[in-house]
Scaffold this motif. Sequence first.
Motif, short mmCIF file in Angstrom:
data_model
loop_
_atom_site.label_atom_id
_atom_site.label_comp_id
_atom_site.label_asym_id
_atom_site.label_seq_id
_atom_site.Cartn_x
_atom_site.Cartn_y
_atom_site.Cartn_z
N ALA A 21 0.83 -1.21 0.00
CA ALA A 21 0.00 0.00 0.00
C ALA A 21 0.87 1.26 0.00
O ALA A 21 0.54 2.24 -0.68
N ASP A 22 1.97 1.21 0.73
CA ASP A 22 2.88 2.37 0.76
C ASP A 22 3.60 2.53 -0.57
O ASP A 22 3.75 3.64 -1.09
N ARG A 23 4.04 1.39 -1.15
CA ARG A 23 4.68 1.46 -2.46
C ARG A 23 3.74 2.07 -3.49
O ARG A 23 4.14 2.91 -4.30
N LYS A 24 2.48 1.66 -3.43
CA LYS A 24 1.49 2.17 -4.38
C LYS A 24 1.29 3.68 -4.19
O LYS A 24 1.28 4.44 -5.16
N THR A 134 4.83 10.52 2.84
CA THR A 134 4.53 9.10 2.62
C THR A 134 5.83 8.30 2.50
O THR A 134 5.95 7.22 3.08
N ALA A 135 6.81 8.85 1.77
CA ALA A 135 8.09 8.16 1.62
C ALA A 135 8.80 8.04 2.98
O ALA A 135 9.34 6.97 3.30
N GLU A 136 8.78 9.10 3.75
CA GLU A 136 9.43 9.06 5.06
C GLU A 136 8.74 8.07 6.00
O GLU A 136 9.41 7.30 6.69
N GLU A 137 7.42 8.09 6.05
CA GLU A 137 6.68 7.19 6.92
C GLU A 137 6.90 5.72 6.54
O GLU A 137 6.89 4.84 7.39
N ALA A 138 7.11 5.47 5.25
CA ALA A 138 7.33 4.10 4.76
C ALA A 138 8.80 3.68 4.87
O ALA A 138 9.14 2.57 4.49
N ASN A 139 9.64 4.58 5.39
CA ASN A 139 11.07 4.30 5.52
C ASN A 139 11.69 4.04 4.14
O ASN A 139 12.55 3.17 3.97
N ASP A 140 11.24 4.82 3.15
CA ASP A 140 11.69 4.69 1.76
C ASP A 140 12.78 5.73 1.50
O ASP A 140 12.54 6.78 0.91
N GLN A 141 13.98 5.43 1.94
CA GLN A 141 15.10 6.35 1.78
C GLN A 141 15.46 6.66 0.33
O GLN A 141 15.77 7.81 0.02
#
Length: 166
Positions: A21-24, A134-141
């Motif tokens: 869901a985060d990737r999407k 959203t990227a930060e919350e998903a830990n998407d560095q």
Amino acid sequence: MEDNPSEDWETMQIDIGIAEADRKAIAEGLNNVLADTFALYLKTHSFHWNVTGPMFNTLHTMFMTQYTELWTALDEVAERIRALGYPAPGSFSQFTKLASIKEEQGVPNAQEMLRQLVEGHEAVARTARKVFPTAEEANDQPTADLLTQRLQIHEKTAWMLRSMLE
């Protein structure tokens, strides 16, 4: 042996430590960044072709540097969308629906070109900034890093263009 190994690849689960869901959500936000970047690329390239006036050489050269940088950015953003497991938009109709930057129908004078490009770079910065939480919350560095780089470029370019209007 499989007849079409690419079918297996396309359906293979992605497990990079970011929930689907985060990737999407991140990919959808990046779709908007990609569309705004493409709209700004087209506008900048058109202005490069059509600029006239006493600042012709300076603006013609500057616009070429800017559209070349934007062209490279398109690939970086699209490849990040793909790495997250989603297709990157790639048609005029998709970009038109996703972009916040409106196309220029005519050929404005050099001052108006500068003004529109300032607005365009600021628009891409706003669009990129919307994806950041959203990227930060998903830990998407990787996405956060890409967005940081894009923000630095767009904010600096907007400042430089704005300075030419004073």
